[in-house]
Design an enzyme around this catalytic site. Structure first.
Site, PDB file in Angstrom:
ATOM      1  N   ILE A 170       0.771  -1.448   0.011  1.00 61.27           N
ATOM      2  CA  ILE A 170      -0.342  -0.262   0.098  1.00 61.27           C
ATOM      3  C   ILE A 170       1.264   0.962  -0.028  1.00 61.27           C
ATOM      4  CG2 ILE A 170      -1.730  -1.370   0.714  1.00 61.27           C
ATOM      5  CD1 ILE A 170      -0.953   0.062   4.311  1.00 61.27           C
ATOM      6  N   HIS A 187       1.577   3.504  -2.122  1.00 61.38           N
ATOM      7  CA  HIS A 187       1.319   4.414  -3.320  1.00 61.38           C
ATOM      8  C   HIS A 187      -0.275   5.282  -2.491  1.00 61.38           C
ATOM      9  CE1 HIS A 187      -1.425   0.847  -3.586  1.00 61.38           C
ATOM     10  NE2 HIS A 187      -2.622   2.086  -4.286  1.00 61.38           N
ATOM     11  N   TYR A 188      -0.858   4.722  -1.433  1.00 64.82           N
ATOM     12  CA  TYR A 188      -1.841   4.957  -0.428  1.00 64.82           C
ATOM     13  C   TYR A 188      -0.900   6.303   0.292  1.00 64.82           C
ATOM     14  CZ  TYR A 188      -4.859   4.940   3.387  1.00 64.82           C
ATOM     15  OH  TYR A 188      -5.658   5.439   4.368  1.00 64.82           O
ATOM     16  N   ASN A 189      -0.007   5.413   0.920  1.00 63.52           N
ATOM     17  CA  ASN A 189       0.786   6.232   2.127  1.00 63.52           C
ATOM     18  C   ASN A 189       1.555   7.304   1.606  1.00 63.52           C
ATOM     19  OD1 ASN A 189       0.158   4.437   3.869  1.00 63.52           O
ATOM     20  ND2 ASN A 189       1.402   2.909   3.609  1.00 63.52           N
ATOM     21  N   LYS A 222      -1.958  10.178   1.704  1.00 60.38           N
ATOM     22  CA  LYS A 222      -2.125  10.080   2.311  1.00 60.38           C
ATOM     23  C   LYS A 222      -1.092  11.606   3.320  1.00 60.38           C
ATOM     24  CE  LYS A 222      -5.045   9.406   4.567  1.00 60.38           C
ATOM     25  NZ  LYS A 222      -6.352   9.625   4.669  1.00 60.38           N
TER      26      LYS A 222
END
Lengths: 220, 220
Positions: A124, A126-128, A131
């Site tokens: 994850i 890319h998500y972090n 964020k």
């Protein structure tokens, strides 16, 4: 005034937050995407506003609020393009509107590894990263912030007990969504959480004490 | 010294840039992902270094260079997660390494709407947002920058003629990859382009004059 705009109010954390705020009789305006979603939240006693986080955010969402909670997320089922458009860009637009409307506290529901995506969970990353830049935008905005960085979210019942220190094992780095909602409520209700950035996990400290400890850590 | 590290050297713009730099006898180190890619670029006379933009960037890529070109991109065929990991996070890591190694000019190949993703092409808004935050990181890094924001990239032959003013019609907002490569080369060779941000399109001004005009505009 003293009303809080909750962005992402129909999400899994958002709904529980609205319920808890209604119980605590805290004035809340729930921002949701559709009239159907609004209907459900109104039953809990929330005022609602229908707006699309992927479009321009309306001034009337912010104009009579003094606090904002951002707990929207595109979720794991859509593509990463939505992660960029909602989790990053939606948050950036919300912060910009908060600044424009002189919001006194912006509570961002972030993620454990948003501070250091390079060393977070590879799957994850890319998500972090999204964020990370959302948090950075808030941190540099001048808007008073509270950034909460929960570990893996679970659907277990609330425990009321958390820790702001990163546990030693991956397995222990989790927190129930109900407890995240309670941490948001605690943050809104206690000004000492302003300008704090905290990781949150289930632990052994009552939520009402956990952030005071964090302040002590910060000052000393 | 006076060597330029080209990140994304095996890309469609990168390859043409390496060819043009070889012709101009400008010392270049081409960063590529694999030994096979390196082989092709070495035939053009480039020194090469094999490194993965999604991993930690090696110091030896930067240590003997004084300029950096970032023209890497995940392209349109992979998912948006790669756009985040390569176009945004890869660029951020490259800028951080440039700062660490006291690089004198960082030429970023950006995108037309990176400055204002909200008003760009809706279908690639997520891409423009990633380019926006990559540019922002460079602008705030303290590293001397040249940011080039080309319109729609085409594979036509080089024209040698560009404009830095946005054309009135969408149809005119294009530029050949060969001309983008020539703009990069011009930027590397002319210090007056440092700390400029320019959109670039095919137009009617010779590339050697187009950036001087931009400087004049900038100064007054």
């Amino acid at each position: 005034m003293n009303k809080t705009l909750v962005i992402g109010a129909n999400g899994q954390i958002g709904k529980q937050l609205i319920g808890q705020m209604a119980l605590a009789k805290m004035p809340v305006k729930a921002m949701v995407r559709s009239a159907e979603q609004a209907n459900d939240l109104e039953k809990l006693g929330a005022e609602t506003i229908v707006a699309d986080l992927e479009a321009a955010l309306p001034d009337e969402a912010f104009s009579d609020c003094d606090k904002v909670v951002f707990t929207a997320g595109s979720g794991g089922k859509t593509g990463a393009d939505k992660t960029i458009l909602v989790d990053l860009w939606g948050a950036v637009k919300a912060v910009d509107m908060a600044k424009k409307h002189n919001i006194k506290q912006f509570v961002m529901v972030s993620a454990r590894d948003a501070g250091d995506p390079e060393n977070g969970t590879p799957a994850i990353k890319h998500y972090n990263i999204c964020k990370h830049f959302a948090d950075k935008h808030l941190l540099e905005s001048g808007v008073p912030f509270t950034i909460l960085r929960p570990g893996l979210l679970t659907n277990e019942a609330a425990t009321g007990l958390i820790t702001t220190r990163r546990p030693e094992t991956k397995e222990a780095m989790s927190i129930t969504r109900a407890d995240v909602a309670a941490c948001i409520l605690q943050s809104l209700d206690h000004s000492e959480t302003v300008n704090q950035v905290d990781e949150i996990y289930n632990g052994d400290t009552p939520i009402s004490d956990a952030f005071i400890k964090a302040v002590t850590n910060r000052l000393g």
